[in-house]
Enzyme design. Structure first.
Site, mmCIF file in Angstrom:
data_model
loop_
_atom_site.group_PDB
_atom_site.id
_atom_site.type_symbol
_atom_site.label_atom_id
_atom_site.label_comp_id
_atom_site.label_asym_id
_atom_site.label_seq_id
_atom_site.Cartn_x
_atom_site.Cartn_y
_atom_site.Cartn_z
ATOM 1 N N ASP A 1 4.683 -2.480 6.695
ATOM 2 C CA ASP A 1 6.047 -2.452 6.180
ATOM 3 C C ASP A 1 6.316 -3.613 5.231
ATOM 4 O O ASP A 1 6.827 -3.434 4.141
ATOM 5 C CB ASP A 1 7.076 -2.436 7.337
ATOM 6 C CG ASP A 1 6.848 -3.538 8.373
ATOM 7 O OD1 ASP A 1 5.879 -4.322 8.253
ATOM 8 O OD2 ASP A 1 7.649 -3.617 9.328
ATOM 9 N N ILE A 2 5.935 -4.819 5.660
ATOM 10 C CA ILE A 2 6.318 -6.006 4.870
ATOM 11 C C ILE A 2 5.262 -7.103 5.018
ATOM 12 O O ILE A 2 4.684 -7.268 6.085
ATOM 13 C CB ILE A 2 7.724 -6.507 5.301
ATOM 14 C CG1 ILE A 2 8.206 -7.658 4.415
ATOM 15 C CG2 ILE A 2 7.781 -6.886 6.758
ATOM 16 C CD1 ILE A 2 9.710 -7.966 4.562
ATOM 17 N N VAL A 3 5.033 -7.792 3.945
ATOM 18 C CA VAL A 3 4.143 -8.952 3.966
ATOM 19 C C VAL A 3 5.018 -10.197 3.885
ATOM 20 O O VAL A 3 5.839 -10.323 2.978
ATOM 21 C CB VAL A 3 3.158 -8.927 2.777
ATOM 22 C CG1 VAL A 3 2.249 -10.155 2.818
ATOM 23 C CG2 VAL A 3 2.341 -7.648 2.776
ATOM 24 N N ASP A 4 4.832 -11.079 4.857
ATOM 25 C CA ASP A 4 5.621 -12.308 4.906
ATOM 26 C C ASP A 4 4.662 -13.473 4.617
ATOM 27 O O ASP A 4 4.405 -13.790 3.473
ATOM 28 C CB ASP A 4 6.297 -12.376 6.277
ATOM 29 C CG ASP A 4 7.239 -13.553 6.423
ATOM 30 O OD1 ASP A 4 7.600 -14.175 5.427
ATOM 31 O OD2 ASP A 4 7.623 -13.871 7.569
ATOM 32 N N GLY B 1 1.555 -13.222 5.208
ATOM 33 C CA GLY B 1 0.314 -12.550 4.820
ATOM 34 C C GLY B 1 -0.760 -12.614 5.901
ATOM 35 O O GLY B 1 -1.801 -11.981 5.792
ATOM 36 N N THR C 1 -0.850 -11.350 8.936
ATOM 37 C CA THR C 1 -1.127 -10.086 9.637
ATOM 38 C C THR C 1 -2.034 -9.190 8.810
ATOM 39 O O THR C 1 -3.087 -8.739 9.280
ATOM 40 C CB THR C 1 0.185 -9.336 9.962
ATOM 41 O OG1 THR C 1 1.026 -10.192 10.733
ATOM 42 C CG2 THR C 1 -0.091 -8.051 10.731
ATOM 43 N N LYS D 1 7.367 -10.566 0.529
ATOM 44 C CA LYS D 1 8.132 -11.802 0.293
ATOM 45 C C LYS D 1 7.160 -12.823 -0.290
ATOM 46 O O LYS D 1 6.691 -13.723 0.415
ATOM 47 C CB LYS D 1 8.675 -12.349 1.609
ATOM 48 C CG LYS D 1 9.708 -11.483 2.305
ATOM 49 C CD LYS D 1 10.302 -12.264 3.477
ATOM 50 C CE LYS D 1 10.748 -11.354 4.585
ATOM 51 N NZ LYS D 1 11.220 -12.063 5.786
ATOM 52 N N ASP E 1 12.671 -3.796 11.600
ATOM 53 C CA ASP E 1 13.628 -4.102 12.672
ATOM 54 C C ASP E 1 13.916 -5.586 12.805
ATOM 55 O O ASP E 1 13.161 -6.430 12.335
ATOM 56 C CB ASP E 1 13.043 -3.632 14.010
ATOM 57 C CG ASP E 1 11.879 -4.521 14.450
ATOM 58 O OD1 ASP E 1 10.929 -4.690 13.661
ATOM 59 O OD2 ASP E 1 11.933 -5.076 15.568
#
Ligand code: IMP
Ligand code: MG
Length: 188
Positions: free
Chosen positions: A105-108, A110, A112, A136, A164
């Site tokens: 879903d999203i890279v924060d 990185g 994960t 991000k 979420d």
């Protein structure tokens, strides 16, 4: 029914609308369709649970034979993610010989996506690429490349379209920032 009322009191602002998401997802699907014309075994491999809404829309825009699988991982180090992941539930497909697109879903930071990418590489897929709806970029702590990216966003905590905050907000059809002050007041 008052359709203008937002379903959560702690929505900050809508930062990506449903229409913008749908248009971008269609483009990503077209790009994947073009890039994998010669693939015999295309697998979209989603990370649970945040990527579920994105991957189910995306796959319908991929006009090629393909399969879908999921895995679930947790990454630890207090509130921030770390380079170490635990597999909570592994994918079922033996990915050797598959052209795998890892979808999150999203890279924060990185961490994960980098850690899962490494783990999947060790399982010798035919090819491996990465796809994320959101990134991000200023928050990255590792050097990673996302092959198929929906949108770059600023450093907001966001929810909706599968994402979420403590399991809330996944059902919103758009991406909204979380008003963290209000959230704290409501949920501590
Ligand atoms: P990373 O390992 O720091 O890149 O974090 C990625 C994971 O953290 C994503 O798969 C999300 O589950 C979660 N995450 C990071 N930022 C957000 C956000 O703004 N909203 C919801 N989940 C997020
Ligand atoms: Mg996640």
């Amino acid at each position: 029914m008052n359709t203008t009322k937002l379903p959560y009191d702690f929505i900050g602002k809508i930062i990506i609308t449903q229409e913008q998401i749908q248009a971008r997802v269609a483009e990503l699907g077209e790009q994947i369709t073009a890039d994998y014309q010669d693939s015999k075994k295309l697998l979209l491999l989603g990370l649970l649970r945040g990527s579920v809404v994105f991957i189910t829309d995306l796959m319908q825009k991929v006009h090629l034979p393909m399969s879908m699988d999921f895995m679930s991982v947790s990454s630890y180090s207090g509130t921030e993610s770390s380079g170490f992941i635990r597999i909570d539930s592994d994918h079922k497909t033996n990915i050797k010989d598959w052209d795998v697109i890892l979808v999150d879903d999203i890279v924060d930071t990185g961490y994960t996506i980098q850690a899962v990418h490494r783990l999947l590489s060790d399982r010798h897929p035919h090819s491996l690429k990465t796809c994320a709806l959101l990134d991000k970029v200023p928050r990255h702590k590792v050097d990673i490349h996302i092959d198929y990216l929906g949108f770059e966003i600023p450093d907001y905590f966001v929810m909706g379209y599968g994402l979420d905050i403590d399991e809330k907000g996944r059902n919103l059809p758009y991406i909204a920032s979380v008003d963290l002050e209000k959230y704290k007041k409501l949920y501590g």
